[in-house]
Design an enzyme around this catalytic site. Structure first.
Site, PDB file in Angstrom:
ATOM      1  N   GLU A  75       0.650  -1.084   0.130  1.00  0.00           N
ATOM      2  CA  GLU A  75       0.112  -0.005  -0.051  1.00  0.00           C
ATOM      3  C   GLU A  75       0.825   1.333  -0.070  1.00  0.00           C
ATOM      4  O   GLU A  75       1.993   1.220   0.721  1.00  0.00           O
ATOM      5  CB  GLU A  75      -0.889   0.022   1.167  1.00  0.00           C
ATOM      6  CG  GLU A  75      -1.988  -1.104   1.193  1.00  0.00           C
ATOM      7  CD  GLU A  75      -1.333  -2.198   2.026  1.00  0.00           C
ATOM      8  OE1 GLU A  75      -2.231  -3.335   1.856  1.00  0.00           O
ATOM      9  OE2 GLU A  75      -0.427  -2.319   2.648  1.00  0.00           O
ATOM     10  N   ASN A 108       1.332  10.041  -2.341  1.00  0.00           N
ATOM     11  CA  ASN A 108       2.932   9.809  -2.533  1.00  0.00           C
ATOM     12  C   ASN A 108       3.298   9.524  -4.061  1.00  0.00           C
ATOM     13  O   ASN A 108       3.623   8.531  -4.436  1.00  0.00           O
ATOM     14  CB  ASN A 108       3.401   8.784  -1.752  1.00  0.00           C
ATOM     15  CG  ASN A 108       4.894   8.553  -1.482  1.00  0.00           C
ATOM     16  OD1 ASN A 108       5.516   9.052  -2.358  1.00  0.00           O
ATOM     17  ND2 ASN A 108       5.379   7.970  -0.460  1.00  0.00           N
ATOM     18  N   TYR A 112       7.197   2.411  -8.172  1.00  0.00           N
ATOM     19  CA  TYR A 112       6.542   1.107  -8.016  1.00  0.00           C
ATOM     20  C   TYR A 112       6.127   0.858  -9.517  1.00  0.00           C
ATOM     21  O   TYR A 112       6.447  -0.126  -9.917  1.00  0.00           O
ATOM     22  CB  TYR A 112       5.423   1.342  -7.020  1.00  0.00           C
ATOM     23  CG  TYR A 112       5.839   1.212  -5.547  1.00  0.00           C
ATOM     24  CD1 TYR A 112       7.089   0.924  -5.212  1.00  0.00           C
ATOM     25  CD2 TYR A 112       4.955   2.069  -4.732  1.00  0.00           C
ATOM     26  CE1 TYR A 112       7.509   1.098  -3.668  1.00  0.00           C
ATOM     27  CE2 TYR A 112       5.169   2.217  -3.466  1.00  0.00           C
ATOM     28  CZ  TYR A 112       6.345   1.797  -3.025  1.00  0.00           C
ATOM     29  OH  TYR A 112       6.887   1.992  -1.660  1.00  0.00           O
TER      30      TYR A 112
END
Length: 164
Positions: A111, A116, A123
């Site tokens: 998560e 962000n 990611y």
């Protein structure tokens, strides 16, 4: 005259004796840091936990991940603010992936705060897909809550489910 490159930080298992240094990195990086107890409990539970150690600066990053049935759940990954922008986040995430594959786990979950954007972009570059949202998952300023974006990375090819 020849220039010498400083040795890269080294990854090793996290131990209880590391928690004070880990807490210094954690509190420097986050407005809502994990507690000392979160780290101690994770170590006591046998979670996958490693620290990235620089010869001069000590602990400059770490991750904590929990194994489950066929999956690894990344609970915390942090690089000290003074060390950010040097590729250490990528190195830590690659180490998490490698550990999951070594354990034979098919999927890595995490998560991330919706706000962000820097982490979400990292990611995504590493192949994670946004697959869901947890409403009000994270504490936020002024007693509000922030949504988490759930992300998944396939570590191993899906098993063949053909029937004989």
């Amino acid at each position: 005259m020849s220039a010498q490159l400083a040795p890269a930080p080294v990854l090793r298992p996290m131990h209880a004796r590391d928690v004070d240094a880990v807490m210094a990195v954690e509190t420097g990086a986050y407005s809502f840091p994990w507690s000392r107890g979160n780290f101690i409990d994770s170590l006591a539970a046998g979670y996958e936990a490693q620290v990235l150690v620089d010869a001069e600066d000590g602990i400059v990053g770490y991750f904590v991940a929990m194994t489950g049935v066929d999956e690894l759940h990344l609970l915390n990954v942090t690089v000290a603010t003074s060390w950010q922008g040097r590729g250490l986040g990528t190195s830590l995430l690659q180490a998490v992936q490698a550990r999951g594959r070594q354990l034979g786990l098919a999927t890595l979950w995490l998560e991330v705060r919706e706000s962000n954007q820097r982490a979400r972009a990292l990611y995504a570059r590493l192949g994670f897909a946004e697959v869901g949202r947890r409403r009000g998952y994270y504490p936020a300023p002024h007693a509000t809550r922030e949504d988490a974006i759930v992300m998944r990375l396939q570590l191993l090819p899906p098993a063949d489910h053909a029937v004989d």
